[in-house]
Design a protein around this motif. Sequence first.
Motif, PDB file in Angstrom:
ATOM      1  N   SER A   1      37.602  19.689  40.463  1.00 16.08           N
ATOM      2  CA  SER A   1      39.227  19.961  40.269  1.00 16.08           C
ATOM      3  C   SER A   1      39.836  20.827  41.494  1.00 16.08           C
ATOM      4  CB  SER A   1      39.561  20.151  38.679  1.00 16.08           C
ATOM      5  OG  SER A   1      39.033  19.470  37.865  1.00 16.08           O
ATOM      6  N   LEU A   2      41.123  20.361  41.618  1.00 16.88           N
ATOM      7  CA  LEU A   2      41.812  21.174  42.681  1.00 16.88           C
ATOM      8  C   LEU A   2      42.862  22.025  42.159  1.00 16.88           C
ATOM      9  CD1 LEU A   2      41.476  18.884  45.809  1.00 16.88           C
ATOM     10  CD2 LEU A   2      40.105  20.738  45.282  1.00 16.88           C
ATOM     11  N   THR A   3      43.238  21.474  40.943  1.00 15.27           N
ATOM     12  CA  THR A   3      44.586  22.263  40.349  1.00 15.27           C
ATOM     13  C   THR A   3      44.141  22.197  38.952  1.00 15.27           C
ATOM     14  OG1 THR A   3      45.558  19.833  40.101  1.00 15.27           O
ATOM     15  CG2 THR A   3      45.943  20.826  42.078  1.00 15.27           C
ATOM     16  N   LEU A   4      44.967  23.221  38.319  1.00  8.92           N
ATOM     17  CA  LEU A   4      45.161  23.157  36.853  1.00  8.92           C
ATOM     18  C   LEU A   4      45.605  21.791  36.131  1.00  8.92           C
ATOM     19  CD1 LEU A   4      46.744  26.623  36.117  1.00  8.92           C
ATOM     20  CD2 LEU A   4      44.521  26.113  35.883  1.00  8.92           C
ATOM     21  N   GLU A   5      46.415  21.216  36.881  1.00 10.17           N
ATOM     22  CA  GLU A   5      46.787  19.664  36.082  1.00 10.17           C
ATOM     23  C   GLU A   5      45.619  19.080  36.240  1.00 10.17           C
ATOM     24  OE1 GLU A   5      48.545  21.338  38.580  1.00 10.17           O
ATOM     25  OE2 GLU A   5      50.265  22.029  37.467  1.00 10.17           O
TER      26      GLU A   5
ATOM     27  N   GLU B   1      30.174  31.291  34.517  1.00 10.12           N
ATOM     28  CA  GLU B   1      30.059  31.340  36.064  1.00 10.12           C
ATOM     29  C   GLU B   1      30.317  29.997  36.435  1.00 10.12           C
ATOM     30  OE1 GLU B   1      28.542  31.576  39.719  1.00 10.12           O
ATOM     31  OE2 GLU B   1      29.018  33.033  38.309  1.00 10.12           O
ATOM     32  N   MET B   2      30.464  28.715  35.887  1.00  5.35           N
ATOM     33  CA  MET B   2      31.158  27.989  36.217  1.00  5.35           C
ATOM     34  C   MET B   2      32.618  27.729  36.418  1.00  5.35           C
ATOM     35  SD  MET B   2      33.113  24.888  35.487  1.00  5.35           S
ATOM     36  CE  MET B   2      33.112  25.041  33.642  1.00  5.35           C
ATOM     37  N   TYR B   3      33.473  28.527  35.275  1.00  3.16           N
ATOM     38  CA  TYR B   3      34.605  28.895  35.331  1.00  3.16           C
ATOM     39  C   TYR B   3      35.235  29.899  36.321  1.00  3.16           C
ATOM     40  CZ  TYR B   3      35.045  26.367  30.760  1.00  3.16           C
ATOM     41  OH  TYR B   3      35.022  25.483  29.910  1.00  3.16           O
ATOM     42  N   ARG B   4      34.154  30.693  36.779  1.00  3.51           N
ATOM     43  CA  ARG B   4      34.556  31.661  37.945  1.00  3.51           C
ATOM     44  C   ARG B   4      34.425  31.008  39.097  1.00  3.51           C
ATOM     45  NH1 ARG B   4      32.088  33.665  42.163  1.00  3.51           N
ATOM     46  NH2 ARG B   4      29.999  32.771  41.474  1.00  3.51           N
ATOM     47  N   GLN B   5      33.596  29.715  39.400  1.00  4.44           N
ATOM     48  CA  GLN B   5      33.902  29.191  40.545  1.00  4.44           C
ATOM     49  C   GLN B   5      34.967  28.145  40.616  1.00  4.44           C
ATOM     50  OE1 GLN B   5      29.832  26.955  41.526  1.00  4.44           O
ATOM     51  NE2 GLN B   5      28.993  28.388  40.011  1.00  4.44           N
ATOM     52  N   VAL B   6      35.245  27.514  39.577  1.00  7.61           N
ATOM     53  CA  VAL B   6      36.660  27.035  39.195  1.00  7.61           C
ATOM     54  C   VAL B   6      37.745  27.705  39.673  1.00  7.61           C
ATOM     55  CG1 VAL B   6      38.248  25.731  37.839  1.00  7.61           C
ATOM     56  CG2 VAL B   6      35.742  25.245  37.655  1.00  7.61           C
ATOM     57  N   ALA B   7      37.687  29.179  39.185  1.00  9.53           N
ATOM     58  CA  ALA B   7      38.912  30.051  39.196  1.00  9.53           C
ATOM     59  C   ALA B   7      39.056  30.476  40.812  1.00  9.53           C
ATOM     60  CB  ALA B   7      38.776  31.221  38.709  1.00  9.53           C
ATOM     61  N   GLU B   8      37.824  30.590  41.373  1.00  5.82           N
ATOM     62  CA  GLU B   8      37.867  31.103  43.015  1.00  5.82           C
ATOM     63  C   GLU B   8      38.696  29.800  43.856  1.00  5.82           C
ATOM     64  OE1 GLU B   8      33.766  31.893  43.954  1.00  5.82           O
ATOM     65  OE2 GLU B   8      34.066  33.879  43.541  1.00  5.82           O
ATOM     66  N   LYS B   9      38.186  28.552  43.562  1.00  7.27           N
ATOM     67  CA  LYS B   9      38.629  27.408  44.183  1.00  7.27           C
ATOM     68  C   LYS B   9      40.394  27.413  43.967  1.00  7.27           C
ATOM     69  CE  LYS B   9      36.146  23.631  44.045  1.00  7.27           C
ATOM     70  NZ  LYS B   9      35.326  22.370  43.580  1.00  7.27           N
ATOM     71  N   LEU B  10      40.575  27.654  42.863  1.00  4.94           N
ATOM     72  CA  LEU B  10      42.041  27.622  42.387  1.00  4.94           C
ATOM     73  C   LEU B  10      42.770  28.713  42.934  1.00  4.94           C
ATOM     74  CD1 LEU B  10      42.001  26.539  38.502  1.00  4.94           C
ATOM     75  CD2 LEU B  10      42.437  25.077  40.551  1.00  4.94           C
ATOM     76  N   ILE B  11      42.423  29.863  43.245  1.00  6.31           N
ATOM     77  CA  ILE B  11      42.818  30.799  43.894  1.00  6.31           C
ATOM     78  C   ILE B  11      42.901  30.342  45.465  1.00  6.31           C
ATOM     79  CG2 ILE B  11      42.613  33.337  44.438  1.00  6.31           C
ATOM     80  CD1 ILE B  11      41.316  33.962  41.740  1.00  6.31           C
ATOM     81  N   LYS B  12      41.723  30.096  46.105  1.00  4.33           N
ATOM     82  CA  LYS B  12      41.912  29.769  47.205  1.00  4.33           C
ATOM     83  C   LYS B  12      42.954  28.830  47.655  1.00  4.33           C
ATOM     84  CE  LYS B  12      38.844  28.312  51.081  1.00  4.33           C
ATOM     85  NZ  LYS B  12      37.512  27.769  51.328  1.00  4.33           N
ATOM     86  N   ASN B  13      42.906  27.673  46.791  1.00  5.82           N
ATOM     87  CA  ASN B  13      43.889  26.549  47.065  1.00  5.82           C
ATOM     88  C   ASN B  13      45.719  27.172  46.649  1.00  5.82           C
ATOM     89  OD1 ASN B  13      41.809  25.023  47.722  1.00  5.82           O
ATOM     90  ND2 ASN B  13      41.716  23.891  45.810  1.00  5.82           N
TER      91      ASN B  13
ATOM     92  N   SER C   1      47.341  34.615  43.127  1.00  9.96           N
ATOM     93  CA  SER C   1      46.414  34.861  43.949  1.00  9.96           C
ATOM     94  C   SER C   1      45.822  36.374  43.548  1.00  9.96           C
ATOM     95  CB  SER C   1      46.705  35.173  45.402  1.00  9.96           C
ATOM     96  OG  SER C   1      48.016  35.827  45.527  1.00  9.96           O
ATOM     97  N   HIS C   2      46.740  37.372  42.782  1.00  5.41           N
ATOM     98  CA  HIS C   2      46.440  38.690  42.322  1.00  5.41           C
ATOM     99  C   HIS C   2      45.436  38.432  41.323  1.00  5.41           C
ATOM    100  CE1 HIS C   2      49.477  37.548  39.160  1.00  5.41           C
ATOM    101  NE2 HIS C   2      48.746  38.482  38.581  1.00  5.41           N
ATOM    102  N   LEU C   3      45.139  37.498  40.679  1.00  9.17           N
ATOM    103  CA  LEU C   3      44.018  37.347  39.435  1.00  9.17           C
ATOM    104  C   LEU C   3      42.559  37.572  40.093  1.00  9.17           C
ATOM    105  CD1 LEU C   3      45.554  34.446  37.365  1.00  9.17           C
ATOM    106  CD2 LEU C   3      45.519  36.898  36.920  1.00  9.17           C
ATOM    107  N   SER C   4      41.775  38.191  39.448  1.00  8.41           N
ATOM    108  CA  SER C   4      40.436  38.188  39.891  1.00  8.41           C
ATOM    109  C   SER C   4      39.558  36.750  39.179  1.00  8.41           C
ATOM    110  CB  SER C   4      39.863  39.395  39.149  1.00  8.41           C
ATOM    111  OG  SER C   4      39.480  39.284  37.895  1.00  8.41           O
ATOM    112  N   PRO C   5      38.729  36.436  39.831  1.00  5.25           N
ATOM    113  CA  PRO C   5      38.178  35.152  39.572  1.00  5.25           C
ATOM    114  C   PRO C   5      37.398  35.346  38.207  1.00  5.25           C
ATOM    115  CG  PRO C   5      37.660  35.370  41.804  1.00  5.25           C
ATOM    116  CD  PRO C   5      38.452  36.754  41.428  1.00  5.25           C
ATOM    117  N   ILE C   6      37.123  36.588  37.924  1.00  5.10           N
ATOM    118  CA  ILE C   6      36.257  36.767  36.691  1.00  5.10           C
ATOM    119  C   ILE C   6      37.383  36.796  35.462  1.00  5.10           C
ATOM    120  CG2 ILE C   6      35.013  38.736  35.360  1.00  5.10           C
ATOM    121  CD1 ILE C   6      33.740  39.641  38.081  1.00  5.10           C
ATOM    122  N   LEU C   7      38.359  37.662  35.716  1.00  4.40           N
ATOM    123  CA  LEU C   7      39.394  37.505  34.612  1.00  4.40           C
ATOM    124  C   LEU C   7      39.702  36.113  34.288  1.00  4.40           C
ATOM    125  CD1 LEU C   7      41.194  39.119  32.561  1.00  4.40           C
ATOM    126  CD2 LEU C   7      42.730  39.466  34.433  1.00  4.40           C
TER     127      LEU C   7
END
Length: 200
Positions: A86-90, A139-151, A156-162
Amino acid sequence: MRENSKKQKRGRPKKVDRNEILRVAIDSYWTEGIQAISLNEICRRTKTAKPGLYREFASEDGLMRAALEQYQDEVLSPLHHHLLSSLTLEEITQKLVTIMNSNTERPQGCLFVKMKEAEDQLGEQTKQALRQCHQTSLEMYRQVAEKLIKNKSIASHLSPILASKYLNTQINNASALLARGENIQDVEMLLTLSFRALLR
């Protein structure tokens, strides 16, 4: 000599169908909850003698652990694969709702969430499998979060872990609501509203 051979043949244990026991255990725990299903009931539903089940899984705890691990391979891993693309929350919301609606033969909700809610009733092996499953999901959601932040799909101020912990909590809550019989359209709306918090 012939007498002993006959006795040994009569005493030979019936072969246990491990896959069938796991299928029945997963469906039973998932549909009715672990509190409602005893080891004797699993034996009855699979027509397996308890000694045979113990030889295969060592204990009820071993059966529950194996059922959870099988569930992770068959259900959670494919879900994680879909969400990672996925690329977006939608897109995440749409994929979750599609998966929730895709197989009406399966119980609503999530076996992992149901087991987590009854963790104090589980054995140590199953608790360990739960912890491993939880870490894999985070760990999977962290990877998703990193992708969403990058996109720039989430703040962007959120940490991938949070962000990963937040995604995990909201998706687990949605699964729990479905398991309690909530309307899927309402659950979709709640997911959409909860995900909007990540846009701020």
